[in-house]
Design a protein around this motif. Structure first.
Motif: not given
Length: 523
Positions: A406-434
């Protein structure tokens, strides 16, 4: 169930092997003394775990060879353990595939996908197992004990569910169960075998084999030889490093401890993670959903290769931003041309990533935390004697948090909000290749249009990688503390962000599945 974070006899053997290979490189001289090491690691005349001490030493011999980067051999091949070691004693040596190897004569030939009745069967009068079996595969022996006819059994599991004593179990090969690529099957002798067309070198089979029959190749030997030759070798250390070497090796002592091993200096890969974050945030804003329906993160090579090979029509939806390892390698080499870079991390797959043609000029060696601990042991370094110095301080809290799910997605979302505060970002995270595969199937079905997808091959993220030492939960807690102590919170505050355009020369946006799988160097 995984044995991750438990110090077993298998992890003890791995530690001894890495230590002896490091000692061999540090001491130099006649490398043929490699022949003596199996006797040092397995002393005496009696076996401790196998049928004979000769088998135990033969297994150790093959593990020593793999740790040096030499090829795995079968019992049918007759040659000294040290065969090829002098040819391997060069710094310009990359991994020869395969990276992940099964030492066949160490394999236990585990039952795989078989339903069996254990000795816990009480021979009860009801025999519900017999009653629920749709194929009549349950045979009641004299004395009332149940037995399964394997010719009739379809492994439906009804007997397991019905047994009031839990005496019926499904036997699965641990390495195959851990493999999210379903790349492990049985050979003609019942031993584990890897389908390398499917394998993405995540290393989960390696850490889940309770017999220590699976090992990856290493570059401890070549890294130490480069440092001994006077080459400036920088340690690019992954965010998951914090706490891996025990509580005594504090962040304030880490740089000096690594210099004791011979490294010129230490750079935290979290600084490269900051650049990866900024680039992925920009890519997401520019491309989703106008050019691509969703975007997957790039930093986990096993997830990235799986997604591109199994879902080739969506290969361009996986971010082509450089991984934190590559960004960091390029930063180091820009600052000190002529040096070499050793990535120190938790990941087996990074070894394969670094051998790709597009990466190998940026990162010269890849070592796991386990392998580096072997170097500390070989040098006899006491962390108590290391003086506190300047801690690593060039990365954000978000960059350091790349180590956990979840750390990578969280970092990217935070950066997106720094660049475009109004942008909504939906996220899904998965652990394990299955789980990553299931996530991609949902994305293929159109369920995640407009989403940012984070895939991690290992449980818990990088803190659960094949080369880690401490328990996953403990590592995650240490990463959280290191994130909190970062000099600044967001990747967008990085002092290196202006270097992105200079550092990033990305491949074409439409990689083929074949390219994603076979870009590693061929010898």
């Amino acid at each position: 169930m995984s044995v991750r974070g438990i110090h077993t006899d298998v992890t003890d053997m791995r530690e001894k092997i890495f230590t002896e290979v490091a000692r061999l490189a540090y001491e130099g001289g006649d490398y043929s003394r490699l022949e003596e090491l199996p006797y040092k690691i397995v002393p005496g005349e009696l076996a401790s775990f196998r049928e004979s001490v000769f088998t135990e030493r033969a297994i150790v011999g093959e593990r020593l060879r793999l740790a040096i980067g030499l090829p795995n051999r079968t019992l049918a091949e007759h040659a000294p353990v040290a065969d090829g070691v002098n040819e391997s004693a060069i710094t310009e040596r990359y991994y020869e595939p395969p990276l992940i190897n099964i030492i066949k004569f160490a394999c236990h030939k585990c039952l795989d996908n078989k339903t069996v009745v254990t000795n816990m069967c009480q021979g009860c009068t009801a025999h519900p197992c017999e009653e629920v079996c749709p194929k009549g595969a349950i045979v009641v022996k004299q004395g009332g004990k149940s037995k399964i006819d394997p010719e009739k059994c379809i492994n439906c599991g009804r007997c397991r569910d019905a047994c009031p004593y839990g005496a019926i179990v499904k036997m699965e090969r641990p390495c195959a169960k851990a493999c999210g690529m379903h790349a492990i099957h049985s050979d003609e002798y019942g031993r584990a075998d890897i389908n390398y067309d499917k394998c993405v070198s995540c290393g989960m089979c390696l850490v889940n084999c309770p017999f220590g029959a699976i090992a990856d190749k290493g570059q401890i030997f070549q890294t130490i030889l480069a440092m001994k030759a006077g080459t400036r070798v920088y340690a690019a250390v992954a965010p998951a490093f914090i706490g891996q070497f025990g509580p005594k090796l504090t962040p304030e002592r880490f740089r000096e401890a690594m210099k004791e091993l011979g490294f010129a200096d230490v750079v935290e890969v979290a600084a490269g993670a900051d650049l990866c974050t900024i680039q992925e945030a920009k890519d997401f804003l520019e491309e989703v959903p106008e050019k691509i329906p969703f975007m997957g993160t790039s930093c986990c090579p096993s997830w990235s290769v799986m997604a591109k090979t199994e879902f080739p029509q969506y290969a361009n939806c996986i971010s082509m931003a450089l991984t934190p390892m590559v960004f960091t390698g390029r930063m180091i080499k820009k600052a000190d041309p002529g040096c070499k870079v050793a990535f120190i991390g938790p990941c087996a797959a990074k070894k394969l990533e670094a051998s790709r043609r597009s990466v190998r000029s940026d990162v010269d060696f890849v070592l796991t935390f386990e392998e580096v601990m072997g170097m500390f042991e070989a040098k006899g370094i006491s962390f108590d004697d290391i003086k506190a110095g300047e801690p690593l301080h060039h990365a954000s809290g978000d960059g350091r948090n790349f180590a956990v799910a979840g750390g990578v997605a969280n970092a990217v979302v935070n950066a997106i909000h720094q660049i475009d505060p109004d942008r909504e970002v939906n996220v899904v995270c998965a652990q394990g290749l299955d789980e990553c595969r299931k996530m991609m199937q949902m994305a293929k079905a159109g369920k995640y249009n407009g989403y940012l997808l984070e895939g991690m091959a290992c449980p818990g993220g990088c803190v659960g990688g094949a080369g880690t030492i401490q328990p996953i939960k403990k590592s995650a807690a240490n990463v959280a503390m290191n994130k909190k102590n970062a000099p600044f919170p967001s990747a967008t505050q990085s002092e290196y962000k202006q270097m992105i355009d200079f550092l990033e020369e990305r491949p074409e946006k439409t990689p083929t599945a074949e390219a994603a799988k076979s870009e590693e160097k061929s010898e």
